[in-house]
Scaffold this motif. Structure first.
Motif, PDB file in Angstrom:
ATOM      1  N   THR A 177       0.772   7.722  -7.455  1.00 49.98           N
ATOM      2  CA  THR A 177       1.403   6.809  -6.560  1.00 49.98           C
ATOM      3  C   THR A 177       1.387   5.693  -7.808  1.00 49.98           C
ATOM      4  OG1 THR A 177       0.583   5.145  -4.678  1.00 49.98           O
ATOM      5  CG2 THR A 177      -0.761   5.436  -6.658  1.00 49.98           C
ATOM      6  N   GLU A 219       2.795  -0.657   6.330  1.00 47.62           N
ATOM      7  CA  GLU A 219       3.582  -1.960   6.239  1.00 47.62           C
ATOM      8  C   GLU A 219       2.965  -2.557   7.257  1.00 47.62           C
ATOM      9  OE1 GLU A 219       7.715  -1.005   6.601  1.00 47.62           O
ATOM     10  OE2 GLU A 219       7.945   0.524   7.385  1.00 47.62           O
ATOM     11  N   PRO A 220       3.267  -3.906   7.029  1.00 47.86           N
ATOM     12  CA  PRO A 220       2.940  -4.483   8.309  1.00 47.86           C
ATOM     13  C   PRO A 220       3.794  -4.385   9.378  1.00 47.86           C
ATOM     14  CG  PRO A 220       3.276  -6.301   6.342  1.00 47.86           C
ATOM     15  CD  PRO A 220       4.323  -4.825   5.518  1.00 47.86           C
ATOM     16  N   ASP A 225      -3.381  -1.185  14.030  1.00 48.16           N
ATOM     17  CA  ASP A 225      -2.753  -1.278  12.538  1.00 48.16           C
ATOM     18  C   ASP A 225      -3.963  -1.366  11.601  1.00 48.16           C
ATOM     19  OD1 ASP A 225      -1.341  -2.714  10.781  1.00 48.16           O
ATOM     20  OD2 ASP A 225      -1.084  -4.706  11.969  1.00 48.16           O
ATOM     21  N   TRP A 279      -4.918  -0.698   8.065  1.00 51.94           N
ATOM     22  CA  TRP A 279      -4.828  -1.276   6.460  1.00 51.94           C
ATOM     23  C   TRP A 279      -5.388  -0.174   5.331  1.00 51.94           C
ATOM     24  CZ3 TRP A 279      -7.415  -2.765   2.018  1.00 51.94           C
ATOM     25  CH2 TRP A 279      -6.805  -3.024   1.030  1.00 51.94           C
ATOM     26  N   THR A 285      -3.142   4.733  -0.520  1.00 52.34           N
ATOM     27  CA  THR A 285      -3.750   5.538  -1.833  1.00 52.34           C
ATOM     28  C   THR A 285      -5.226   5.851  -2.659  1.00 52.34           C
ATOM     29  OG1 THR A 285      -1.108   5.849  -1.794  1.00 52.34           O
ATOM     30  CG2 THR A 285      -2.821   7.485  -3.102  1.00 52.34           C
ATOM     31  N   GLU A 286      -5.196   4.460  -2.946  1.00 55.03           N
ATOM     32  CA  GLU A 286      -6.875   4.157  -3.673  1.00 55.03           C
ATOM     33  C   GLU A 286      -7.718   4.298  -2.630  1.00 55.03           C
ATOM     34  OE1 GLU A 286      -4.128   2.405  -4.133  1.00 55.03           O
ATOM     35  OE2 GLU A 286      -3.510   2.447  -6.123  1.00 55.03           O
ATOM     36  N   ASP A 296      -2.674  -6.210  -2.836  1.00 53.43           N
ATOM     37  CA  ASP A 296      -1.952  -7.450  -1.297  1.00 53.43           C
ATOM     38  C   ASP A 296      -2.710  -8.408  -1.049  1.00 53.43           C
ATOM     39  OD1 ASP A 296      -0.385  -5.409  -0.546  1.00 53.43           O
ATOM     40  OD2 ASP A 296      -2.135  -4.091   0.157  1.00 53.43           O
ATOM     41  N   ILE A 337      -2.716  -8.874   6.589  1.00 50.23           N
ATOM     42  CA  ILE A 337      -2.621  -8.662   5.309  1.00 50.23           C
ATOM     43  C   ILE A 337      -0.866  -9.748   5.297  1.00 50.23           C
ATOM     44  CG2 ILE A 337      -1.006  -6.782   4.336  1.00 50.23           C
ATOM     45  CD1 ILE A 337      -4.042  -6.415   5.544  1.00 50.23           C
ATOM     46  N   ARG A 347       2.362  -7.231  -0.676  1.00 46.17           N
ATOM     47  CA  ARG A 347       2.326  -6.808  -1.912  1.00 46.17           C
ATOM     48  C   ARG A 347       2.273  -8.315  -2.780  1.00 46.17           C
ATOM     49  NH1 ARG A 347      -0.732  -2.459  -2.733  1.00 46.17           N
ATOM     50  NH2 ARG A 347      -0.233  -3.001  -5.475  1.00 46.17           N
ATOM     51  N   ASN A 351       7.635  -2.259  -1.183  1.00 45.57           N
ATOM     52  CA  ASN A 351       7.208  -1.003   0.044  1.00 45.57           C
ATOM     53  C   ASN A 351       8.237  -1.412   1.180  1.00 45.57           C
ATOM     54  OD1 ASN A 351       6.632  -0.267   2.193  1.00 45.57           O
ATOM     55  ND2 ASN A 351       4.314  -0.777   1.894  1.00 45.57           N
ATOM     56  N   ARG A 364       5.475   3.393  -1.220  1.00 50.68           N
ATOM     57  CA  ARG A 364       5.400   1.952  -2.089  1.00 50.68           C
ATOM     58  C   ARG A 364       5.978   2.528  -3.652  1.00 50.68           C
ATOM     59  NH1 ARG A 364      -0.860   2.276  -3.056  1.00 50.68           N
ATOM     60  NH2 ARG A 364      -0.883   1.068  -5.360  1.00 50.68           N
TER      61      ARG A 364
HETATM   62  O1  PRX Z   1       0.963  -3.573   0.717  1.00 51.68           O
HETATM   63  C1  PRX Z   1       0.127  -2.510   1.663  1.00 51.68           C
HETATM   64  C2  PRX Z   1       0.434  -1.337   2.061  1.00 51.68           C
HETATM   65  O2  PRX Z   1       0.367  -0.289   2.114  1.00 51.68           O
HETATM   66  C3  PRX Z   1      -0.333  -0.022   0.626  1.00 51.68           C
HETATM   67  C4  PRX Z   1      -0.632   0.894   0.110  1.00 51.68           C
HETATM   68  O3  PRX Z   1       0.473   1.915  -0.333  1.00 51.68           O
HETATM   69  P1  PRX Z   1       0.323   3.591   0.018  1.00 51.68           P
HETATM   70  O4  PRX Z   1      -1.139   3.513  -1.259  1.00 51.68           O
HETATM   71  O5  PRX Z   1       1.837   4.011  -0.005  1.00 51.68           O
HETATM   72  O6  PRX Z   1      -0.399   3.474   1.227  1.00 51.68           O
HETATM   73  C5  PRX Z   1       0.497   3.516   2.452  1.00 51.68           C
HETATM   74  C6  PRX Z   1      -0.249   4.500   3.869  1.00 51.68           C
HETATM   75  C7  PRX Z   1      -1.857   3.622   3.302  1.00 51.68           C
HETATM   76  C8  PRX Z   1      -1.231  -1.589   1.015  1.00 51.68           C
HETATM   77  O7  PRX Z   1      -1.296  -2.239  -0.416  1.00 51.68           O
HETATM   78  N1  PRX Z   1       0.159  -1.203   3.976  1.00 51.68           N
HETATM   79  C9  PRX Z   1      -0.176  -0.045   3.987  1.00 51.68           C
HETATM   80  N2  PRX Z   1      -1.317  -0.564   4.843  1.00 51.68           N
HETATM   81  C10 PRX Z   1      -1.066  -2.075   5.674  1.00 51.68           C
HETATM   82  C11 PRX Z   1      -0.450  -2.172   4.838  1.00 51.68           C
HETATM   83  N3  PRX Z   1       0.630  -2.840   5.238  1.00 51.68           N
HETATM   84  C12 PRX Z   1       0.073  -3.987   6.160  1.00 51.68           C
HETATM   85  N4  PRX Z   1      -0.589  -3.461   7.185  1.00 51.68           N
HETATM   86  C13 PRX Z   1      -0.774  -2.532   7.033  1.00 51.68           C
HETATM   87  N5  PRX Z   1      -1.391  -1.879   8.396  1.00 51.68           N
END
Ligand code: PRX
Length: 647
Positions: A260, A384-385, A407, A409, A412-413, A500, A512, A515, A521, A526
Motif C-alpha cells: 500500500t 473514503e468519506p 460507514d 473506517w 490496509t494496516e 487520518d 473522519i 488524510r 484517495n 490510496r
Molecule cells: O483515509 C482513510 C480512507 O482510506 C484510507 C485507507 O485506505 P486503504 O488502506 O486503501 O484501505 C481502504 C479500505 C479499508 C484511510 O486512511 N477511509 C477508509 N474508510 C473510510 C475512509 N475515509 C472515510 N470514511 C471511511 N469509512
C-alpha cells in the motif's frame, strides 16, 4: 455535521448480536477494564486452535506486538475445513461473471479445489511454508482458491491489483522475492475480454529473478504467449489429489503481504499475521454486518485491495456465509446490474465504496426501484468519506429506509473495521463512522496525546494494539516504526497514528476528515503523492513536479499535477505524456485529471515545496497564507493564471 439521526430498525435490532448502545457500552467497558480478558474470550470461542496459546498479548517488544503467542492454527481450516461438518453443501462462493454466467461453489467443492491447488503448489512447484507467492488475478474463483491454498500450506500471498502496471508488479515481486506468480490469461470486463498475462510477461522480462514459475489460469481463452516459465493451471490441476493436510501455523507467522502507498517512498508491504487477523475478520463480519447462517454477503471490492481480502474471502468464509464474487462492473450492461444481482441472489448485505454509490446514483436515481431489494438487511460503505446526498440516496432508495448503513473506517494496516456503526445498536448520523468497535481504542488526539476538544480536528490514533493490526513492513522494521509510531505519543508511549484526521462531536461521534499526510484517495484507492511524483519525473521533458489531490464530484479526489518543463514552450502534449508515464509506471488508476505546466513551484527559501498553496490553487481557493517568505512570491499568481487558462 448533520443533526439528523437514523435509529436502527427495531425488527433488525431484536435479532442482532449487539442490540443496543447499552450493550455496546457494556462490551467496550469490559474491554477497557480487562483488555486481554476481553480478547481472550473471543479467541477461545471463535478459533479452532490446533494447539493452545500461552499468552494473549505480548507487549515486551513494542511496537512489534504479538497476539496469542504459542498457539497454532490454520486459517484455511478456519475458513473451509471446519465448516465441512455442518455446511458441506452450503454455497461458500457465489460467482457471477461479467457476462452473467453464475457458478455456485459449495464448501465441499471449495475444500476440494483448494486442496488440489495446495498440492499443486507443494508438489509441482516446491512451494513451502514462508515462501512468497504473488497473485495477479482477475475476480474469478481461482483467485480465492489460490489465496486459501497458500494459507493452507503456510505460503505468504501478496496480491497485486490487476490494474497495476508491469513496473508496479515487478517492484512488488522483487520486494517480496516471490517464488511463484499466479495469474490468468485475462478475464471479461463490460462484455469484452481483456488480458493480464502479457503484463506478467513484461514484468518478468526485465527482472523478478526470484520467480521460478508462473501459473496461468485460463478464463477467456484469448491467445497469449507461453514462455518456458509458464504453466497451464487447467491442464495441471487434474493431476493432484483433493485431499491435503493443512500446515499448523504459529499465531504470529505471516499470513499475507499487501502493498500500500505511504506518504514517502515506495509502496510498503504491509504484513499481517494468522490468528489476530482471522479472529477480527470473523468478529467484524458478525458484529458490523451481523451475518447469519443463510446470508448472502456481497462486497464489491477487488481482491487486490484489503477490503477484498477481509470481506470477500477471509471474513465471510470464516463466518461460514455465502460470499459473492463478481467479475464485472456494476454499471454493465446498465445501471441496474448491481440491483438485479441483489434481486436474483437475494443478497442480504451489500458493501461498496462511496464512488460506486455516487456513480450508480448519478446513472439511475430511480433504477433500484425497478428491482425487489427486500432481501437487503445491511448496507455498507468503505474506503473514503461519503457525502450526505449519496448517503441519503443509499439509505432511502437502495435500503428502502429500513437498512442501517455501516460507514466503516479502517485501513490496509488495520486488517478489519475499526470505527463503524453497529446495525442493530447505533443511532446513525449520516456520513459519520460513529464509534470505535468494542475492543478498539480509537482516539482523536494531539501529538502529545491530549484529547481534542469537541469539534476540533485531531490525529486519529489507535492507542492500544489490536489483534488484526499490521505486524511490520516486509523487510523494513524501521520504516514500520517510523511510519506508524513516530507521530503521536500517549502517556509517554508511541501510539499508532493512522494518517487520518478526525473530529468528535458533542455526542462522542467520530467523523473522519481525511488524510492529513501526503496521501490522496481517488475512488477509494490510496496513492502517495511522492510515488506519483517519482513516476512523473521519468518523463524526460519534466524538470520538477508536485502532486496534490483536489475534490472531485464522483471520485472523491482526483490527481492534480503541476510540472515545470525543462524547456519552456509548447505544453499542449504534457497531460498525455505525463499520463502515459503514470500508466506505465503505476497503472491507469494513477492517471491525472489535471496536468498544468507552470514556470516555477512555490518554494520556501530552504527549497521545500509549499503544497498547501498548490492545493488551494487547485481548488480555486484564495491564498490566505503569507507568500512573502517564498523564494519567489511571483510564482503564485503565475500558477493561478496557468490553472485559470487550463479551464
Ligand atoms: O483515509 C482513510 C480512507 O482510506 C484510507 C485507507 O485506505 P486503504 O488502506 O486503501 O484501505 C481502504 C479500505 C479499508 C484511510 O486512511 N477511509 C477508509 N474508510 C473510510 C475512509 N475515509 C472515510 N470514511 C471511511 N469509512
Amino acid at each position: 455535521m448533520s443533526k439528523e439521526i437514523y435509529y436502527p430498525n427495531p425488527e433488525f435490532s431484536a435479532q442482532a448480536r449487539i442490540k443496543s448502545m447499552d450493550e455496546y457500552w457494556e462490551l467496550q467497558n469490559k474491554a477497557k477494564a480487562d483488555y486481554e480478558g476481553f480478547w481472550e474470550a473471543y479467541a477461545k470461542e471463535k478459533i479452532d486452535w490446533l494447539e493452545p496459546y500461552s499468552k494473549v498479548l505480548d507487549e515486551s517488544n513494542a511496537p512489534f506486538y504479538k497476539w496469542f503467542t504459542g498457539g497454532k492454527l490454520n486459517v484455511c481450516n478456519q475458513c473451509v475445513d471446519r465448516h465441512l461438518k455442518d455446511k458441506a453443501d452450503d454455497v461458500a462462493i457465489l460467482f457471477e461473471g461479467d457476462r452473467g454466467d453464475v457458478e455456485k461453489i459449495t464448501f465441499k467443492q471449495l475444500s476440494q479445489r483448494v486442496n488440489r491447488f495446495a498440492n499443486m503448489l507443494k508438489e509441482q512447484f516446491s512451494v513451502k511454508k514462508g515462501d512468497r507467492v504473488v497473485l495477479y488475478m482477475p475476480m474469478i474463483p481461482e483467485a480465492a482458491y489460490a489465496m486459501l491454498a497458500c494459507t493452507r500450506i503456510g505460503a505468504i500471498h501478496s496480491i497485486v491489483f490487476g490494474g497495476f502496471s508491469a513496473e508496479a508488479l515487478r517492484d512488488r515481486i522483487e520486494d517480496a522475492e516471490a517464488k511463484v506468480v499466479i495469474t490468468a490469461d485475462g478475464a471479461y470486463r463490460k462484455g469484452k475480454p481483456y488480458l493480464l498475462k502479457p503484463v506478467v510477461d513484461e514484468a518478468l522480462k526485465a527482472g523478478g529473478d526470484s520467480v521460478e514459475a508462473v501459473i496461468v489460469v485460463k478464463r477467456n481463452n484469448e491467445e497469449i504467449a507461453w514462455n518456458d516459465i509458464d504453466n497451464n493451471y487447467n491442464e495441471l490441476i487434474e493431476n493432484f489429489s483433493d485431499e491435503c493436510d493443512f500446515e499448523p501455523m504459529d499465531s504470529e507467522d505471516p499470513l499475507f503481504l499487501l502493498y500500500t502507498s505511504g506518504s514517502t517512498g515506495k509502496p510498503k508491504g504491509v504484513q499481517h499475521s494468522q490468528a489476530g487477523y482471522i479472529l477480527w475478520a470473523q468478529m467484524t463480519m458478525e458484529w458490523v454486518f451481523d451475518v447469519k447462517k443463510d446470508d448472502v454477503f456481497w462486497c464489491t471490492a477487488d481482491i487486490g485491495w484489503i477490503t477484498g481480502h477481509t470481506y470477500i474471502v477471509y471474513g465471510p468464509l470464516a463466518a461460514g456465509v455465502t460470499t459473492v464474487m463478481f467479475e464485472g462492473v456494476p454499471t454493465y450492461p446498465d445501471a441496474g446490474r448491481a440491483w438485479s444481482m441483489v434481486q436474483e441472489h437475494k443478497i442480504t448485505q451489500f458493501y461498496t465504496a462511496p464512488t460506486a454509490i455516487r456513480v450508480l446514483h448519478k446513472m439511475g436515481e430511480d433504477e433500484p426501484k425497478k428491482y425487489d431489494l427486500s432481501s437487503l438487511k445491511v448496507l455498507g460503505t468503505v474506503g473514503e468519506p461519503i457525502d450526505p446526498p449519496a448517503w441519503k440516496w443509499y439509505y432511502e432508495v437502495v435500503g428502502g429506509g429500513k437498512c442501517a448503513i455501516v460507514d466503516t473506517w479502517w485501513q490496509t494496516e488495520t486488517g478489519g473495521h475499526m470505527i463503524s456503526p453497529l446495525p442493530g445498536a447505533t443511532p446513525i448520523k449520516p456520513a459519520c463512522a460513529t464509534f470505535p468497535l468494542p475492543g478498539i481504542m480509537a482516539e482523536v488526539i494531539d501529538q502529545d496525546g491530549t484529547p481534542k476538544e469537541v469539534g476540533e480536528t485531531g490525529l486519529l490514533c489507535i492507542t492500544k494494539p489490536w489483534p488484526s493490526m499490521i505486524r511490520t513492513i516486509w523487510n523494513d522494521d524501521e520504516r514500520y516504526v517510523k511510519s506508524y509510531f513516530g507521530d503521536a505519543v500517549k502517556d509517554g508511549k508511541p501510539v499508532y497514528f493512522s494518517g487520518d484526521g478526525a473530529v468528535v462531536d458533542e455526542d462522542g461521534y467520530i467523523t473522519i476528515t481525511g488524510r492529513v499526510d501526503d496521501v490522496i484517495n481517488v475512488s477509494g484507492h490510496r496513492m502517495g503523492t511522492a510515488e506519483i511524483e517519482a513516476a512523473v519525473k521519468k518523463e524526460p521533458s519534466v524538470a520538477e513536479v508536485a502532486v496534490v489531490g483536489t475534490p472531485h464530484e464522483i471520485k472523491g479526489e482526483s490527481i492534480f499535477i503541476y510540472v515545470v518543463l525543462k524547456e519552456q514552450g509548447d505544453s499542449s502534449k504534457i497531460k498525455e505524456l505525463v499520463n502515459a508515464v503514470l500508466s506505465s509506471e503505476i497503472g491507469n488508476i494513477a492517471k491525472a485529471d489535471d496536468v498544468i505546466a507552470v514556470s516555477g513551484l512555490p518554494k520556501t527559501r530552504s527549497g521545500k515545496v509549499m503544497r498547501r498553496i498548490l492545493r488551494a490553487i487547485a481548488k480555486g481557493e484564495a491564498i490566505t497564507q503569507d507568500t512573502s517568505t517564498l523564494e519567489d512570491p511571483a510564482v503564485v499568481p503565475a500558477i493561478q493564471q496557468a490553472v485559470a487558462d487550463s479551464k
